[in-house]
Design a protein around this motif. Structure first.
Motif, PDB file in Angstrom:
ATOM      1  N   GLU A 161      -3.494   4.527  10.911  1.00  0.00           N
ATOM      2  CA  GLU A 161      -4.920   4.693  10.632  1.00  0.00           C
ATOM      3  C   GLU A 161      -5.513   3.335  10.262  1.00  0.00           C
ATOM      4  O   GLU A 161      -5.725   3.022   9.093  1.00  0.00           O
ATOM      5  CB  GLU A 161      -5.113   5.697   9.489  1.00  0.00           C
ATOM      6  N   LEU A 162      -5.820   2.534  11.284  1.00  0.00           N
ATOM      7  CA  LEU A 162      -6.342   1.190  11.061  1.00  0.00           C
ATOM      8  C   LEU A 162      -7.851   1.176  10.858  1.00  0.00           C
ATOM      9  O   LEU A 162      -8.391   0.203  10.340  1.00  0.00           O
ATOM     10  CB  LEU A 162      -5.974   0.285  12.239  1.00  0.00           C
ATOM     11  N   CYS A 163      -8.526   2.234  11.290  1.00  0.00           N
ATOM     12  CA  CYS A 163      -9.973   2.351  11.110  1.00  0.00           C
ATOM     13  C   CYS A 163     -10.201   3.245   9.895  1.00  0.00           C
ATOM     14  O   CYS A 163     -10.061   4.469   9.969  1.00  0.00           O
ATOM     15  CB  CYS A 163     -10.620   2.926  12.359  1.00  0.00           C
ATOM     16  N   TYR A 164     -10.548   2.628   8.785  1.00  0.00           N
ATOM     17  CA  TYR A 164     -10.475   3.301   7.492  1.00  0.00           C
ATOM     18  C   TYR A 164     -11.725   2.980   6.677  1.00  0.00           C
ATOM     19  O   TYR A 164     -12.267   1.867   6.744  1.00  0.00           O
ATOM     20  CB  TYR A 164      -9.223   2.814   6.764  1.00  0.00           C
ATOM     21  N   SER A 165     -12.170   3.949   5.884  1.00  0.00           N
ATOM     22  CA  SER A 165     -13.275   3.700   4.957  1.00  0.00           C
ATOM     23  C   SER A 165     -13.185   4.677   3.806  1.00  0.00           C
ATOM     24  O   SER A 165     -12.602   5.756   3.933  1.00  0.00           O
ATOM     25  CB  SER A 165     -14.628   3.842   5.659  1.00  0.00           C
ATOM     26  N   ARG A 166     -13.768   4.300   2.696  1.00  0.00           N
ATOM     27  CA  ARG A 166     -13.812   5.221   1.558  1.00  0.00           C
ATOM     28  C   ARG A 166     -14.816   4.762   0.514  1.00  0.00           C
ATOM     29  O   ARG A 166     -15.195   3.583   0.443  1.00  0.00           O
ATOM     30  CB  ARG A 166     -12.442   5.380   0.921  1.00  0.00           C
ATOM     31  N   PHE A 167     -15.245   5.713  -0.302  1.00  0.00           N
ATOM     32  CA  PHE A 167     -16.001   5.465  -1.516  1.00  0.00           C
ATOM     33  C   PHE A 167     -15.030   4.940  -2.564  1.00  0.00           C
ATOM     34  O   PHE A 167     -13.895   5.398  -2.662  1.00  0.00           O
ATOM     35  CB  PHE A 167     -16.641   6.775  -1.977  1.00  0.00           C
ATOM     36  N   VAL A 168     -15.491   3.956  -3.354  1.00  0.00           N
ATOM     37  CA  VAL A 168     -14.591   3.276  -4.300  1.00  0.00           C
ATOM     38  C   VAL A 168     -15.136   3.429  -5.725  1.00  0.00           C
ATOM     39  O   VAL A 168     -15.793   2.519  -6.256  1.00  0.00           O
ATOM     40  CB  VAL A 168     -14.424   1.793  -3.939  1.00  0.00           C
ATOM     41  N   PRO A 169     -14.866   4.551  -6.387  1.00  0.00           N
ATOM     42  CA  PRO A 169     -15.399   4.746  -7.742  1.00  0.00           C
ATOM     43  C   PRO A 169     -14.768   3.817  -8.765  1.00  0.00           C
ATOM     44  O   PRO A 169     -15.385   3.538  -9.801  1.00  0.00           O
ATOM     45  CB  PRO A 169     -15.053   6.216  -8.037  1.00  0.00           C
ATOM     46  N   GLU A 170     -13.547   3.341  -8.502  1.00  0.00           N
ATOM     47  CA  GLU A 170     -12.901   2.466  -9.481  1.00  0.00           C
ATOM     48  C   GLU A 170     -13.555   1.088  -9.540  1.00  0.00           C
ATOM     49  O   GLU A 170     -13.342   0.330 -10.485  1.00  0.00           O
ATOM     50  CB  GLU A 170     -11.398   2.345  -9.183  1.00  0.00           C
ATOM     51  N   ARG A 171     -14.335   0.702  -8.521  1.00  0.00           N
ATOM     52  CA  ARG A 171     -15.062  -0.564  -8.535  1.00  0.00           C
ATOM     53  C   ARG A 171     -16.549  -0.213  -8.495  1.00  0.00           C
ATOM     54  O   ARG A 171     -17.250  -0.456  -7.525  1.00  0.00           O
ATOM     55  CB  ARG A 171     -14.665  -1.408  -7.329  1.00  0.00           C
ATOM     56  N   THR A 172     -17.016   0.414  -9.574  1.00  0.00           N
ATOM     57  CA  THR A 172     -18.394   0.903  -9.688  1.00  0.00           C
ATOM     58  C   THR A 172     -18.612   1.997  -8.643  1.00  0.00           C
ATOM     59  O   THR A 172     -18.202   3.128  -8.845  1.00  0.00           O
ATOM     60  CB  THR A 172     -19.410  -0.242  -9.540  1.00  0.00           C
ATOM     61  N   ASP A 173     -19.250   1.680  -7.510  1.00  0.00           N
ATOM     62  CA  ASP A 173     -19.417   2.677  -6.454  1.00  0.00           C
ATOM     63  C   ASP A 173     -19.649   1.998  -5.106  1.00  0.00           C
ATOM     64  O   ASP A 173     -20.579   2.317  -4.377  1.00  0.00           O
ATOM     65  CB  ASP A 173     -20.536   3.676  -6.761  1.00  0.00           C
ATOM     66  N   ASP A 174     -18.772   1.076  -4.788  1.00  0.00           N
ATOM     67  CA  ASP A 174     -18.789   0.476  -3.455  1.00  0.00           C
ATOM     68  C   ASP A 174     -18.510   1.537  -2.390  1.00  0.00           C
ATOM     69  O   ASP A 174     -17.842   2.533  -2.657  1.00  0.00           O
ATOM     70  CB  ASP A 174     -17.688  -0.588  -3.307  1.00  0.00           C
ATOM     71  N   TYR A 175     -18.989   1.295  -1.184  1.00  0.00           N
ATOM     72  CA  TYR A 175     -18.453   1.975  -0.002  1.00  0.00           C
ATOM     73  C   TYR A 175     -17.939   0.878   0.924  1.00  0.00           C
ATOM     74  O   TYR A 175     -18.672  -0.042   1.284  1.00  0.00           O
ATOM     75  CB  TYR A 175     -19.477   2.852   0.723  1.00  0.00           C
ATOM     76  N   THR A 176     -16.646   0.973   1.299  1.00  0.00           N
ATOM     77  CA  THR A 176     -15.978  -0.102   2.018  1.00  0.00           C
ATOM     78  C   THR A 176     -15.349   0.429   3.298  1.00  0.00           C
ATOM     79  O   THR A 176     -14.818   1.536   3.311  1.00  0.00           O
ATOM     80  CB  THR A 176     -14.892  -0.742   1.130  1.00  0.00           C
ATOM     81  N   TRP A 177     -15.393  -0.369   4.367  1.00  0.00           N
ATOM     82  CA  TRP A 177     -14.817   0.066   5.633  1.00  0.00           C
ATOM     83  C   TRP A 177     -14.159  -1.110   6.360  1.00  0.00           C
ATOM     84  O   TRP A 177     -14.497  -2.259   6.138  1.00  0.00           O
ATOM     85  CB  TRP A 177     -15.867   0.745   6.495  1.00  0.00           C
ATOM     86  N   GLU A 178     -13.200  -0.776   7.237  1.00  0.00           N
ATOM     87  CA  GLU A 178     -12.448  -1.819   7.944  1.00  0.00           C
ATOM     88  C   GLU A 178     -11.823  -1.263   9.218  1.00  0.00           C
ATOM     89  O   GLU A 178     -11.737  -0.058   9.430  1.00  0.00           O
ATOM     90  CB  GLU A 178     -11.338  -2.381   7.052  1.00  0.00           C
ATOM     91  N   ASN A 179     -11.371  -2.187  10.062  1.00  0.00           N
ATOM     92  CA  ASN A 179     -10.478  -1.867  11.173  1.00  0.00           C
ATOM     93  C   ASN A 179      -9.405  -2.951  11.226  1.00  0.00           C
ATOM     94  O   ASN A 179      -9.106  -3.578  10.205  1.00  0.00           O
ATOM     95  CB  ASN A 179     -11.249  -1.724  12.501  1.00  0.00           C
TER      96      ASN A 179
END
Length: 392
Positions: free
Chosen positions: A114-132
């Protein structure tokens, strides 16, 4: 030159009496009308395209070789029913290939990381981060905005798009955040995988939007709601809702679906917006020491700049039918100098692509090779693969 994902026009509609592939053979003919090979370009086949209610057991086979293709099943609306099946064919220039739809079990379906991935990041405030496997990005949420407004340290007030400079093909999001939680500032240091040293601030970063009125640009604050749509070996996509904002008293409503496919250096932004007939997407000019290259014929803009001890290029590509021009907006106020691509809003929709490459990743040898990539990208956006679904 590797190519990337684009929404594909389905030119044929299959009429099936049943949603199950049994005696009938469904074929998908894909034609490349450009003179170069196209790979890492995602074909999307929906339930309506196939006139099928259940795609969960559908596989795709190369008719010539018999090889099962890597696929990804997508539930777009969260109702636990598969809406689309994705795959990335490899089509030589000025040629076509034929694929067959077949029944497969989960065990038979080709597996991939699963190289195409994204998620909400509550542990770092509330980033939304994505990548491939090529690039990574993030945007900032309502808690980060609230912290700025309440003078709480650690917040971020920006609707710009941040670039995470990775130089490995595997997923780094969870690892970088884990290191950051254990040791604040860790992801600002390169431990061999890359680092976050791209400054966004109030700039548009890599493709953040703005609306121009008079000689000024207006933009929103942080996103307010999020929903992950899919992650997998071929695509990650997600929905962001933006808090209501205004342009000199004129109310604006905005939301967007952002997607990033395997092999692509550019994310696709599908913006839904009301209250304006035009929209601009920008690239930060940082220290203004880079080279800005605009191609009005093929509707792309690139900014190649020195970056620490390396070099970085950012870019925006716009479909030609909505492109209105480019502008270099150079002002004295910090972070407000951006290169803008202007676009026509069509039925409250705008689509564009934005992304980057970093010299340390080794993905492109030089500026010329990067710009050739953008040329190919633009050609593919404006001449999509022709897909016909046929029943034998």
């Amino acid at each position: 030159m590797k190519s990337i994902n684009f929404t594909v026009f389905v030119l044929g509609v299959l009429l099936l009496d049943s949603c199950v592939l049994k005696e009938k053979v469904t074929t998908v003919k894909i034609k490349n009308e450009l003179g170069f090979e196209r790979t890492f370009e995602t074909v999307v086949l929906s339930k309506s395209d196939l006139n099928m209610e259940d795609l969960s057991t559908v596989g795709i086979k190369d008719k010539e070789t018999g090889e099962l293709q890597q696929t990804q099943l997508v539930d777009n609306d969260g109702d636990a029913i598969i809406d689309d099946i994705l795959f990335q064919p490899k089509i030589a220039g000025n040629s076509e290939k034929v694929y067959e739809l077949v029944n497969v079990t989960d065990a038979e379906r080709p597996k991939a990381e699963e190289l195409c991935y994204s998620r909400f990041v509550p542990e770092r405030t509330d980033d939304y981060t994505w990548e491939n496997n090529k690039v990574a990005f993030r945007m900032y949420g309502p808690r980060a905005q609230q912290m700025i407004e309440e003078n709480i340290p650690g917040g971020t007030l920006s609707s710009g798009v941040d670039a995470w400079l990775k130089k490995v093909e595997y997923s780094i999001i969870n690892n970088w955040y884990k290191k950051e939680m254990e040791n604040q500032g860790a992801y600002h240091l390169d431990s061999g995988e890359g680092l976050d040293n791209f400054h966004v601030g109030q700039s548009r970063g890599v493709g953040g939007v703005a609306i121009k009125k008079g000689n000024s640009y207006y933009f929103s604050k942080n996103y307010t709601k999020w929903r992950t749509i899919t992650t997998g070996p071929i695509r990650t996509s997600f929905y962001l809702e933006i808090g209501d904002w205004d342009v000199d008293g004129n109310p604006i409503k905005e939301s967007k679906i952002i997607s990033l496919d395997l092999g692509s250096n550019l994310s696709k932004f599908e913006v839904t917006i009301s209250g304006t007939d035009t929209l601009s997407a920008g690239l930060t000019l940082h220290e203004k020491d880079g080279e800005l290259k605009e191609n009005n014929d093929n509707a792309w803009v690139s900014y190649w700049q020195p970056h620490a001890d390396s070099e970085l290029a950012t870019a925006i590509v716009v479909p030609q039918n909505t492109f209105l021009g480019f502008e270099k907006y150079d002002v004295e106020t910090a972070d407000l100098s951006n290169a803008y691509a202007h676009m026509k809003v069509d039925n409250n929709k705008v689509v564009y692509y934005a992304g980057f490459t970093w010299e340390e990743s080794g993905q492109f040898k030089n500026q010329k090779e990067w710009e050739s990539y953008l040329e190919a990208f633009s050609n593919q956006v404006n001449t999509p693969l022709v897909v016909k679904v046929l029943l034998k």
